[in-house]
Each structure stands twice: as structure tokens, then as C-alpha cells.
Design an enzyme around this catalytic site. Sequence first.
Site, PDB file in Angstrom:
ATOM      1  N   CYS A  53       3.783  12.391  29.717  1.00  0.00           N
ATOM      2  CA  CYS A  53       3.654  11.954  28.315  1.00  0.00           C
ATOM      3  C   CYS A  53       2.869  10.647  28.339  1.00  0.00           C
ATOM      4  O   CYS A  53       3.433   9.572  28.176  1.00  0.00           O
ATOM      5  CB  CYS A  53       5.031  11.778  27.686  1.00  0.00           C
ATOM      6  SG  CYS A  53       6.117  13.208  27.858  1.00  0.00           S
ATOM      7  N   ALA A  54       1.563  10.734  28.563  1.00  0.00           N
ATOM      8  CA  ALA A  54       0.783   9.595  29.037  1.00  0.00           C
ATOM      9  C   ALA A  54       0.241   8.648  27.969  1.00  0.00           C
ATOM     10  O   ALA A  54      -0.003   7.480  28.268  1.00  0.00           O
ATOM     11  CB  ALA A  54      -0.385  10.109  29.884  1.00  0.00           C
ATOM     12  N   ALA A  55      -0.006   9.107  26.759  1.00  0.00           N
ATOM     13  CA  ALA A  55      -0.648   8.242  25.764  1.00  0.00           C
ATOM     14  C   ALA A  55       0.288   7.090  25.376  1.00  0.00           C
ATOM     15  O   ALA A  55       1.495   7.264  25.381  1.00  0.00           O
ATOM     16  CB  ALA A  55      -1.031   9.060  24.532  1.00  0.00           C
ATOM     17  N   PRO A  56      -0.247   5.916  25.109  1.00  0.00           N
ATOM     18  CA  PRO A  56      -1.659   5.578  24.955  1.00  0.00           C
ATOM     19  C   PRO A  56      -2.409   5.310  26.254  1.00  0.00           C
ATOM     20  O   PRO A  56      -3.626   5.282  26.263  1.00  0.00           O
ATOM     21  CB  PRO A  56      -1.627   4.328  24.087  1.00  0.00           C
ATOM     22  CG  PRO A  56      -0.334   3.668  24.401  1.00  0.00           C
ATOM     23  CD  PRO A  56       0.626   4.806  24.695  1.00  0.00           C
ATOM     24  N   GLY A  57      -1.729   5.094  27.377  1.00  0.00           N
ATOM     25  CA  GLY A  57      -2.440   5.046  28.646  1.00  0.00           C
ATOM     26  C   GLY A  57      -2.272   3.820  29.507  1.00  0.00           C
ATOM     27  O   GLY A  57      -2.874   3.740  30.570  1.00  0.00           O
ATOM     28  N   SER A  58      -1.443   2.855  29.122  1.00  0.00           N
ATOM     29  CA  SER A  58      -1.296   1.668  29.974  1.00  0.00           C
ATOM     30  C   SER A  58      -0.638   2.022  31.309  1.00  0.00           C
ATOM     31  O   SER A  58      -1.045   1.524  32.362  1.00  0.00           O
ATOM     32  CB  SER A  58      -0.524   0.563  29.257  1.00  0.00           C
ATOM     33  OG  SER A  58       0.766   0.997  28.906  1.00  0.00           O
ATOM     34  N   ASP A  77      -0.756  14.539  27.312  1.00  0.00           N
ATOM     35  CA  ASP A  77      -0.047  14.228  26.077  1.00  0.00           C
ATOM     36  C   ASP A  77      -0.192  15.420  25.144  1.00  0.00           C
ATOM     37  O   ASP A  77      -1.233  16.072  25.130  1.00  0.00           O
ATOM     38  CB  ASP A  77      -0.575  12.963  25.406  1.00  0.00           C
ATOM     39  CG  ASP A  77       0.478  12.342  24.498  1.00  0.00           C
ATOM     40  OD1 ASP A  77       1.259  11.505  24.999  1.00  0.00           O
ATOM     41  OD2 ASP A  77       0.547  12.729  23.315  1.00  0.00           O
ATOM     42  N   ASP A 125       7.798   9.579  31.117  1.00  0.00           N
ATOM     43  CA  ASP A 125       8.075   8.522  30.133  1.00  0.00           C
ATOM     44  C   ASP A 125       8.148   9.230  28.781  1.00  0.00           C
ATOM     45  O   ASP A 125       7.173   9.311  28.054  1.00  0.00           O
ATOM     46  CB  ASP A 125       6.965   7.475  30.166  1.00  0.00           C
ATOM     47  CG  ASP A 125       7.261   6.306  29.256  1.00  0.00           C
ATOM     48  OD1 ASP A 125       8.410   5.819  29.258  1.00  0.00           O
ATOM     49  OD2 ASP A 125       6.344   5.868  28.524  1.00  0.00           O
ATOM     50  N   CYS A 178      11.948   3.985  26.151  1.00  0.00           N
ATOM     51  CA  CYS A 178      12.023   2.617  25.611  1.00  0.00           C
ATOM     52  C   CYS A 178      13.238   2.537  24.686  1.00  0.00           C
ATOM     53  O   CYS A 178      13.211   1.885  23.659  1.00  0.00           O
ATOM     54  CB  CYS A 178      10.730   2.215  24.914  1.00  0.00           C
ATOM     55  SG  CYS A 178      10.202   3.320  23.620  1.00  0.00           S
TER      56      CYS A 178
END
Length: 199
Positions: A53-58, A77, A125, A178
Site C-alpha cells: 500500500c505504497a502511496a504517496p511514496g515516502s 496502490d 503499511d 498510523c
Amino acid sequence: GRHALRRHPALARLHAWIHSNSDAGYVTRAEAVSMLPPLLLGCRPGDRVLDMCAAPGSKTSQLLEAVGDDGLIVANDMDPKRAYMLATHTRRIGLPGAFLTVCDARVLPSLREEGGPCFDRVLADVPCSGDGTLRKNGGVVKRWKCGDGVSLHPVQVDVCWRGLQLVKTGGYLCYSTCSMNPVENEAVVAEMLRRGPPR
């Protein structure tokens, strides 16, 4: 507060430097706590890593730097708009090892090599209620509902389970949110332990 700091004339050069270096891909701005999952995953140069679940990419940027030119990051994503943001972010970094996909992480196809799954590391994530971001995101309080964690729990379990199916035997999966809600964290891990190995 932070808004006063942003407008302070003495910091104008620093802000300009941060923006120009961020645009060039030299600096990625992120909360310190959001940088922990990629660190805990312990990626090595040459690793093959799935960011579910990669976005936004940090976090993807961090992973790219860890695996270097010889590694591979499959960054996924399910939302095409967020995936576009992810593509923009990873392009700025300029490292060649990113492969982007748009798919529901619960049903990611198997990428296999002889003997089983091909990923050395998996980062899950997962989507969450975000109640752990209250300090920086006051809007969470207005939107928060008691049942948010309960409604997301099945999705989180499915994403984590799929991640376990896609990581090599002896590889690592890092599950993160989070949120501070035990239904979104400890309960998901407990369900993985209850199910046992996915093979």
C-alpha cells in the site's frame, strides 16, 4: 506554531532549499515515525521488496535507497490517483528499481520463482483510521468514529495475510498503521499468529 515558522523571514532560504531539493529528488520530507517501518524491515542491497500500500511514496523512496541499483521494489496502490502520486514521487528519486502496480493489495497476484515466493521483504503499511496522526492532522478528530477500526480490521487482516503469502520463507514482513487502536494493530497480529504459516 508551525505556521509562524513557515512565514518567518529568517527561514525563507531554508524553505527554498528544502523545496528545491525535494523537487529534485534529493530530499524526501516525512514524519520521523513514518520512517520506522522501512528501517525495521532491514532491506539489504539487492533485495526484492513488495510495498503493498505504497502511496504517496515516502516509504517506497526509503526502500529504493536501501536496495540500491541492484534491488527491486514492487510498489502497489489500489487507487489510480494515489498511484499517480506514487509514480511522480518515485520518478523524482531517480533510482531504476521501482515497478509500480495498481491493484487491491488483498488480491495481489503471486510473483514466484522456483521454490516459492520471490520477495525477500514485504511492507504492509495498511489503510487505517489514522487516529495516530492527531498531532499533525486535527481533522481526524472531527471524522473519527468509534467503529472505524472495527470496519477496517477485515481489510487489514486480508492485506497482512496476503503479504505473508508473498514473502519468502525466512523473509520479513513489516505490518504498520498510523493508528493507536489495538483492533487495527495487536488484533491483526494475533489473527496472523492464530492462522499460522500461510503455506
